[in-house]
Design an enzyme around this catalytic site. Structure first.
Site, PDB file in Angstrom:
ATOM      1  N   GLY A 123       0.830  -1.204   0.000  1.00  0.00           N
ATOM      2  CA  GLY A 123       0.000   0.000   0.000  1.00  0.00           C
ATOM      3  C   GLY A 123       0.861   1.249   0.000  1.00  0.00           C
ATOM      4  O   GLY A 123       1.912   1.285   0.640  1.00  0.00           O
ATOM      5  N   VAL A 192      17.710  -7.588  23.133  1.00  0.00           N
ATOM      6  CA  VAL A 192      16.673  -8.583  23.381  1.00  0.00           C
ATOM      7  C   VAL A 192      16.776  -9.761  22.409  1.00  0.00           C
ATOM      8  O   VAL A 192      16.725 -10.929  22.819  1.00  0.00           O
ATOM      9  CB  VAL A 192      15.270  -7.931  23.268  1.00  0.00           C
ATOM     10  CG1 VAL A 192      14.259  -8.751  24.002  1.00  0.00           C
ATOM     11  CG2 VAL A 192      15.277  -6.526  23.797  1.00  0.00           C
ATOM     12  N   GLU A 212      28.951  -6.948  22.248  1.00  0.00           N
ATOM     13  CA  GLU A 212      28.080  -5.804  22.552  1.00  0.00           C
ATOM     14  C   GLU A 212      28.929  -4.541  22.579  1.00  0.00           C
ATOM     15  O   GLU A 212      29.900  -4.462  23.329  1.00  0.00           O
ATOM     16  CB  GLU A 212      27.376  -6.029  23.904  1.00  0.00           C
ATOM     17  CG  GLU A 212      26.701  -4.806  24.505  1.00  0.00           C
ATOM     18  CD  GLU A 212      25.659  -4.150  23.606  1.00  0.00           C
ATOM     19  OE1 GLU A 212      24.764  -4.851  23.110  1.00  0.00           O
ATOM     20  OE2 GLU A 212      25.747  -2.922  23.401  1.00  0.00           O
ATOM     21  N   GLY A 279      19.375  -3.817  16.599  1.00  0.00           N
ATOM     22  CA  GLY A 279      18.215  -2.925  16.643  1.00  0.00           C
ATOM     23  C   GLY A 279      17.435  -2.982  15.347  1.00  0.00           C
ATOM     24  O   GLY A 279      17.828  -3.659  14.385  1.00  0.00           O
ATOM     25  N   HIS A 452      -0.116 -19.054  48.591  1.00  0.00           N
ATOM     26  CA  HIS A 452       1.101 -19.766  48.987  1.00  0.00           C
ATOM     27  C   HIS A 452       0.954 -21.241  48.604  1.00  0.00           C
ATOM     28  O   HIS A 452      -0.109 -21.820  48.848  1.00  0.00           O
ATOM     29  CB  HIS A 452       1.299 -19.664  50.499  1.00  0.00           C
ATOM     30  CG  HIS A 452       2.472 -20.460  50.988  1.00  0.00           C
ATOM     31  ND1 HIS A 452       3.766 -20.053  50.784  1.00  0.00           N
ATOM     32  CD2 HIS A 452       2.542 -21.661  51.630  1.00  0.00           C
ATOM     33  CE1 HIS A 452       4.580 -20.959  51.305  1.00  0.00           C
ATOM     34  NE2 HIS A 452       3.869 -21.942  51.813  1.00  0.00           N
TER      35      HIS A 452
END
Ligand code: FAD
Ligand code: NAD
Length: 475
Positions: A123, A192, A212, A279, A452
């Site tokens: 679209g 993540v 990293e 990312g 519990h």
């Protein structure tokens, strides 16, 4: 001239787009949704990144790999031993594919049930709320609507010196479809995706090295939680190198040769596959005609105001394509809210209490502010913590790792943030989000009865600990 007129056209059938379409249709608006995603069979597969190559398939593989890992690392503690456990990768990946098909097909069914007109193709927003659709066969048609919702999502960021080839240098989609456990897997980015998918392949036996660039591990998480998580990931065998910047990745003879730098200088590393997970960027390629009036912000995202409005009459944008965290549930809420605003109702998105979950082992979850954020903002606060080591249920499960940390305002006692690492925290965070949404205090949480023995007792005890009265630890 447009062929068909709608009240609402949604471009993109991912989490944000399909929620917007279904809610608009529920509110009696004549709705169309255009989506270009083709599944493995070449047919339309609604649900976007999340259902096809994101949330759901990654959780399927995380669960399968956890079952396998537990055979050697958890069952013996229970007195159960299994010899010669093997993984059949065909079944492993096939199960994930079946789940994906079930859910993408489920969205198609929901569209039918809600009488949403579904278009398979690309679209493009034209001037005057017209939308040009280019089908897979190249055929074009134009439709129009009073309101258009842009929900075009995001795609992985590609590093110029480590371009995806789909075979040796892969993105998230590639890492969900590996047909042989790599002996050595390199991961760029301890975010993540790197942690979740790195865990999957580590649990199946790959040697996983994660590079990293930043010196701090999981900078967005609370520092105490990140510290525990890093220790546990190291125990799993993830070799996480912090402050390590990739400089070059070259494919040579079925191997990927990496050059990276850290504070000690330049290093090299050879792996069989390289997952680049540094990312994602908003995806707007071919979405906007030059004269449609919609603007992008400085990071290439569709610019919107607090109500997801683009500033062009009747044009809205939601999900990963706009500012804010790239999370499916944030997109769900924006999609629903925009449909409600269009229908004249009062939509709402609770941006301050968006839950974050990382589905590793142990899981990591949080909502609200970290201690560092509160310090930087000069907000007075008090902290309560409770370790899963003192939770009977966690010990019975042999998963007594991690803790719950609750942060409340020093004067009003209002809960400002809850941070967790440990078993089942992806579910435990929900009650904290509810409490925070209801402007609850640590005292409120401390007075609420928790069953519990359950893992949720860690939340209760952390709330008691805010006022230095936890029962099952020294205060
Ligand atoms: P998308 O899901 O990207 O969907 C956009 C859709 O629009 C796509 O189908 C695309 O083909 C289509 N499209 C784009 N442009 C056009 C166009 N011009 N015409 C027609 N169609 C178009 N989030 C979580 O909350 N929890 C998780 O556990 C989680 N796990 C993840 C794991 C991985 C490996 C990845 C990559 C992401 C994960 N995410 C997770 C993030 C989540 O997938 C995204 O936040 C979410 O999918 C964004 O939804 P969206 O609708 O904005 O965009
Ligand atoms: P991320 O932002 O979570 O992590 C990327 C990491 O790569 C960062 O730590 C960053 O410092 C590092 N990095 C960037 N450039 C680098 C370089 N050149 N060398 C080494 N490291 C570098 O991104 P992601 O892991 O690609 O995930 C994208 C988004 O998808 C996430 O931000 C999240 O919104 C979404 N997601 C969510 C979930 C979940 O909710 N459980 C799961 C997967 C993905």
């Amino acid at each position: 001239m447009s062929d068909q007129q709608f009240d609402v056209i949604v471009i993109g059938g991912g989490p944000a787009g399909y929620h917007a379409a279904i809610r608009a249709a529920q509110l009696g608006l004549k709705t169309a949704c255009i989506d270009a995603w083709a599944g493995k069979d070449g047919k339309q597969a609604l649900g976007g990144t999340c259902l096809n190559v994101g949330c759901i398939p990654s959780k399927a593989l995380l669960d399968s790999s956890k079952q396998f890992y537990n055979i050697a690392h958890n069952l013996p503690v229970h007195g159960i031993s299994v010899d010669n456990a093997k993984v059949d990768l065909g079944t492993f990946i096939g199960r994930k594919d079946k789940i994906v098909k079930q859910f993408t097909g489920g969205v198609a069914q929901l569209f039918k049930a809600n009488k949403i007109t579904s278009f398979f193709g690309k679209g493009k927003l034209l001037k005057g709320n017209q939308v040009e659709i280019t089908g897979n066969d190249g055929a074009k048609q134009t439709i129009s609507a009073t309101n258009v919702i842009l929900a075009s999502g995001s795609v992985p960021i590609e590093l110029p010196f480590a371009k995806f080839d789909g075979k040796h240098i892969i993105d998230n989609a590639g890492a969900l479809d590996i047909n042989e456990v790599p002996k050595r897997l390199g991961v760029i980015g301890a975010g993540v995706i790197g942690l979740e998918l790195g865990s999957v392949w580590r649990r199946l036996g790959a040697e996983v090295t994660v590079l990293e660039a930043l010196p701090d591990f999981l900078g967005a998480a609370d520092a105490d939680i990140a510290k525990v998580a890093l220790k546990e990931f190291k125990k799993l065998g993830l070799d996480i190198k912090l402050g390590a910047k990739l400089a070059k990745a070259e494919v040579k003879k079925n191997e990927v040769h990496l050059t990276y730098t850290d504070s000690d200088g330049e290093h090299s590393l050879v792996v069989d596959k390289l997952l680049v997970a540094v990312g994602r960027r908003a995806y707007t390629d071919g979405l906007l005609s030059e004269d449609c009036g919609v603007k992008l912000d400085e990071r290439g995202r569709i610019a919107v105001d607090d109500h997801c409005h683009t500033g062009v009459d009747g044009v809205w944008a939601v999900g990963d394509a706009v500012r804010g965290p790239m999370l499916a549930h944030k997109g769900f809420e924006e999609g629903i809210a925009v449909a409600e605003w269009i229908a004249g109702k009062s939509g709402h998105v609770a941006y301050d209490t968006i839950p974050w979950v990382i589905y590793t082992e142990p899981e990591i979850a949080w909502a609200g502010k970290t201690e560092k954020q509160l310090k930087d903002e000069g907000v007075p606060y008090k902290v309560g913590t409770f370790p899963f080591a003192a939770i009977g249920r966690a010990v019975a499960m042999n998963e007594a790792v991690g803790m719950v940390k609750m942060i409340a305002h020093a004067e009003t006692d209002r809960i400002l943030g809850v941070h967790m690492v440990g078993p089942g925290v992806s579910e435990l965070i929900a009650e904290c989000v509810v409490a925070m949404e209801f402007k609850g205090s640590a005292e409120d949480m401390a007075r609420i009865m928790h069953a519990h023995p359950t893992l949720s007792e860690a939340v209760h005890e952390a709330a008691l600990s805010v006022d230095k009265r936890a029962i099952h630890k020294g205060n």
